[in-house]
Design a protein around this motif. Structure first.
Motif, short mmCIF file in Angstrom:
data_model
loop_
_atom_site.label_atom_id
_atom_site.label_comp_id
_atom_site.label_asym_id
_atom_site.label_seq_id
_atom_site.Cartn_x
_atom_site.Cartn_y
_atom_site.Cartn_z
N GLY A 129 0.54 -1.53 0.23
CA GLY A 129 0.24 -0.20 -0.14
C GLY A 129 0.55 1.70 -0.31
N ALA A 130 1.94 1.02 0.68
CA ALA A 130 2.94 2.12 1.02
C ALA A 130 3.41 2.62 -0.45
CB ALA A 130 3.90 2.43 2.02
N LEU A 131 3.94 1.35 -1.17
CA LEU A 131 4.60 2.17 -2.28
C LEU A 131 3.47 2.12 -3.41
CD1 LEU A 131 7.13 -1.13 -2.35
CD2 LEU A 131 7.68 0.70 -1.43
N ASP A 132 2.55 1.64 -3.23
CA ASP A 132 1.47 2.16 -4.22
C ASP A 132 0.87 4.20 -3.58
OD1 ASP A 132 0.87 0.34 -5.58
OD2 ASP A 132 -0.87 -0.52 -3.78
N VAL A 133 0.78 4.21 -2.78
CA VAL A 133 0.59 5.81 -2.19
C VAL A 133 1.90 6.39 -2.78
CG1 VAL A 133 0.32 6.99 -0.72
CG2 VAL A 133 -0.70 5.39 -0.14
N ALA A 134 2.97 6.08 -2.51
CA ALA A 134 3.65 6.81 -2.94
C ALA A 134 4.33 7.32 -4.35
CB ALA A 134 5.31 6.48 -2.75
N SER A 145 1.84 8.08 -6.63
CA SER A 145 0.70 8.60 -6.49
C SER A 145 0.89 9.95 -5.88
CB SER A 145 -0.70 8.40 -6.15
OG SER A 145 -0.54 7.94 -5.44
N VAL A 146 1.44 9.99 -4.19
CA VAL A 146 1.13 11.24 -3.50
C VAL A 146 3.33 11.76 -3.42
CG1 VAL A 146 0.48 11.82 -1.69
CG2 VAL A 146 -0.63 10.39 -2.82
N ASN A 147 4.38 10.38 -2.73
CA ASN A 147 4.48 11.19 -3.23
C ASN A 147 6.59 10.47 -3.00
OD1 ASN A 147 7.34 12.28 -1.37
ND2 ASN A 147 6.36 13.69 -0.08
N ALA A 148 7.10 10.52 -3.78
CA ALA A 148 8.10 9.15 -4.34
C ALA A 148 8.87 9.43 -2.94
CB ALA A 148 8.68 9.74 -5.27
N SER A 149 8.90 9.96 -1.76
CA SER A 149 10.06 10.04 -0.38
C SER A 149 9.28 8.49 0.36
CB SER A 149 10.26 10.45 -0.37
OG SER A 149 9.32 11.64 0.45
N LEU A 150 8.41 8.86 0.10
CA LEU A 150 7.53 7.33 1.42
C LEU A 150 7.97 6.58 1.16
CD1 LEU A 150 5.29 6.37 2.23
CD2 LEU A 150 3.72 6.31 0.97
N ALA A 151 8.10 5.91 -0.34
CA ALA A 151 9.21 4.73 -1.35
C ALA A 151 9.92 4.25 0.51
CB ALA A 151 8.51 4.43 -1.82
N ASP A 152 11.16 5.03 0.11
CA ASP A 152 12.17 4.40 0.54
C ASP A 152 11.72 4.58 2.90
OD1 ASP A 152 13.89 4.68 -1.32
OD2 ASP A 152 14.55 6.64 -1.08
N ILE A 153 11.23 5.45 2.21
CA ILE A 153 11.06 5.93 4.48
C ILE A 153 10.15 3.78 4.71
CG2 ILE A 153 9.05 6.38 6.14
CD1 ILE A 153 10.11 9.32 5.01
N ALA A 154 9.63 3.46 3.66
CA ALA A 154 7.87 2.68 3.98
C ALA A 154 9.16 1.75 4.09
CB ALA A 154 6.92 2.88 2.96
N ARG A 155 9.89 1.06 3.17
CA ARG A 155 11.26 -0.18 3.20
C ARG A 155 11.65 -0.09 3.92
NH1 ARG A 155 11.38 1.52 -3.08
NH2 ARG A 155 10.47 0.05 -3.69
N THR A 156 12.36 0.91 4.24
CA THR A 156 13.14 1.10 5.76
C THR A 156 12.52 0.08 6.68
OG1 THR A 156 14.94 3.02 5.33
CG2 THR A 156 14.51 2.62 8.12
N ALA A 157 11.17 0.73 7.46
CA ALA A 157 10.59 0.49 8.11
C ALA A 157 10.16 -0.81 7.82
CB ALA A 157 8.99 1.23 7.62
N PHE A 158 9.94 -1.69 7.23
CA PHE A 158 10.12 -2.38 6.61
C PHE A 158 10.61 -3.09 6.89
CE2 PHE A 158 9.99 -6.81 4.40
CZ PHE A 158 8.78 -6.93 4.83
N GLU A 159 12.18 -2.88 6.86
CA GLU A 159 13.24 -3.92 6.81
C GLU A 159 13.84 -4.11 8.61
OE1 GLU A 159 16.98 -2.71 4.89
OE2 GLU A 159 16.74 -3.90 3.35
N HIS A 160 12.93 -2.62 9.66
CA HIS A 160 12.99 -2.30 10.66
C HIS A 160 11.92 -3.80 11.44
CE1 HIS A 160 12.48 -0.43 14.85
NE2 HIS A 160 13.66 -1.15 15.51
N SER A 161 11.56 -3.67 10.69
CA SER A 161 10.54 -5.26 11.34
C SER A 161 10.43 -6.30 10.54
CB SER A 161 8.80 -4.40 11.29
OG SER A 161 8.94 -5.18 9.06
N LEU A 162 11.33 -6.54 10.32
CA LEU A 162 11.86 -8.05 9.93
C LEU A 162 12.91 -8.35 10.36
CD1 LEU A 162 11.50 -10.64 7.98
CD2 LEU A 162 13.53 -8.73 6.22
#
Length: 517
Positions: free
Chosen positions: A460-465, A467-484
């Protein structure tokens, strides 16, 4: 290991042991298990193509994924009891036929409802096949040492199927339609039917009691409710109303089922087998091993495709360290147990898998592939304990109760897989949502429904990134790696705790090499 339960006469078992076809029969059983496990994992790769073609709604998509596990969970105990009475070979051959028929019917599936129906029918076939393979191994190999080796091969095939499913699925989807992911089952099942009729001996409980129909209804309702509760809690949180109601239904139905089985001399499921500490240790090891595999494979597949950008086929190839390690460790585990004892192998496998989880939690971020490959290899090595767990479970039951023992093990896998996805997946989702605070999202211009979509999942974050803000993609990926990483540490603690319990339960002098136990 000793058992006070009376055994069947020795003569038939000796005859089976001298049958040179038993290893060819094992090949049939292993090939069928390989295909069933592959089919489960292939769906994960095929879902995007199915969604693009049929445009299912969110509810339909969830049912495509969940219906297989729900049907298997509901039928496992009943099918195993019927196999003990009707004949385990007959049940297995019938399962091959149902599985193959469902795979043919996918050609006519042109709507989400039709795909759900095909998946449900595949679940019926899977429920007939999975416990039958285990109980047939108990029949084919009465010698304990040979049976442990055969179960090592069986466990390796399960790991190979889980790893090669995405590879085969990715290859088929790159060259053919999504229907091909199901049709590949048909020729293999046709060969399995012929080979099974020729190579496998018939076996059943020589003096079964009448089928307990109230217990059948209770087991079906209770197991479906339990798995549905776990899946609902994993998707919507522990306080989800559907999850709580389903858990309450499961507690009532299964509690009633257990009470009924313990009071009857000829129960649908022989739960008195759990009086043996080693049998309980084997079931716990099977459950936690499957929990680790299911939860970690779900997260790893997402990390590889959504964070690293690998395609389906490349993802499947990069998951191979798990299968390669399992291919080595599972057949080797019985030989190691014969020298060092079953207890260190059974508990040690869980501990090694725990180290694999710890690698994910302790590796520096951003994660690279090589620490992940090491973690996958260690988790695959831990699969070696599954071979010994199977040997302990099947050795703990006399031949006439092989169906009950197989049902216990397969139920452990089913619940373990659902728990792995629910517990580890829910923990990862909670950490991910915590890292994507609404205030930080608002500073990127992501608010309202878009913010909720971004916090719901990395997809969902990559889809939103986009259409809204491309920088969200990097932040979401970092959050996912932290959760992993944090999920890896939690998984390590869980596996090490299970290893300690299994070590305590398993007798020090447990010997799996005797002819019968």
């Amino acid at each position: 290991m000793t058992s006070k339960t009376p055994h069947a006469p020795d003569a038939p078992r000796a005859a089976v042991a001298s049958d040179p076809r038993r290893w060819a029969g094992l090949a049939v059983l292993s090939a069928s298990l390989l295909l069933v496990v592959m089919d489960i994992t292939i769906l994960n790769v095929a879902l995007p193509a199915i969604s693009a073609d049929l445009r299912p709604g969110t509810v339909s998509l969830l049912w495509m994924v969940d219906v297989y596990a729900l049907v298997v969970a509901g039928l496992l105990v009943t099918v195993s009891a019927l196999g003990d009475r009707w004949g385990r070979k007959r049940m297995l051959i019938a399962g091959f036929a149902v599985f193959g028929t469902a795979s043919v019917l996918v050609v006519f599936a042109d709507s989400p409802g039709a795909v759900i129906a095909v998946r449900a029918l595949l679940g019926v076939g899977g429920a007939m096949i999975m416990p039958s393979t285990l109980s047939m191994i108990r029949t084919l190999f009465p010698d304990g040492r040979e049976r442990a080796t055969a179960l090592g091969v069986w466990a390796a095939m399960a790991a190979v199927g889980a790893a090669f499913g995405p590879i085969v699925g990715g290859f088929l989807l790159e060259h053919f339609s999504w229907h091909s992911a199901f049709l590949v089952n048909v020729p293999v099942m046709a060969v399995a039917i012929v080979a099974g009729l020729v190579l496998l001996p018939e076996a059943r409980n020589p003096s079964p009691g009448p089928l307990d129909f109230p217990a059948v209804a209770l087991s079906m309702a209770g197991m479906v409710a339990l798995v549905y509760a776990i899946k609902s809690a994993g998707k919507h949180g522990l306080l989800d109303a559907t999850a709580l109601v389903s858990a309450a239904v499961a507690a009532v139905m299964l509690g009633w089922f257990v009470r009924r089985c313990l009071r009857r001399p000829d129960p649908l499921l022989e739960l008195r087998l759990f009086r043996s500490p080693s049998f309980s240790a084997g079931a716990l090891a099977a459950l936690t091993t499957e929990l680790a595999m299911a939860g970690m494979m779900l997260l790893m597949a997402q990390w590889m495709q959504l964070v690293q950008g690998y395609g389906p086929l490349e993802t499947g190839l990069r998951l191979l360290p798990t299968a390669l390690a399992a291919i080595i460790s599972s057949p080797a585990a019985p030989a190691i147990a014969a020298r060092a004892g079953a207890r260190p192998v059974l508990a040690g496998g869980l501990a090694i898998a725990g180290l694999g989880f710890a690698v994910l939690g302790l590796a520096p971020q951003p994660l690279g592939y090589w620490p992940v490959a090491l973690a996958l290899m260690l988790i695959g090595m831990g699969m070696g304990s599954l071979a010994i767990a199977s040997a302990v479970i099947m050795a703990g039951a006399p031949p006439e109760q092989a169906g009950s023992a197989a049902a216990v093990e397969e139920t452990s896998y089913d619940i373990g897989g659902a728990l792995g996805i629910a517990l580890l997946g829910s923990l990862a989702a909670a950490v991910y949502r915590g890292d994507l605070a609404t205030g930080e999202l608002a500073s990127l211009g992501v608010t309202g429904g878009a913010a909720e979509t971004a916090r719901e999942s990395l997809t969902g974050a990559l889809d939103v990134a986009g259409s809204v803000n491309a920088s969200l993609a990097d932040i979401a990926r970092t959050a996912f790696e932290h959760s992993l990483g944090l999920t890896g540490l939690a998984g390590a603690l869980l596996m090490l705790a299970a290893a300690a319990v299994v070590w305590r339960l398993t007798p020090r002098d447990l010997d799996l090499s005797a002819a019968d136990h």
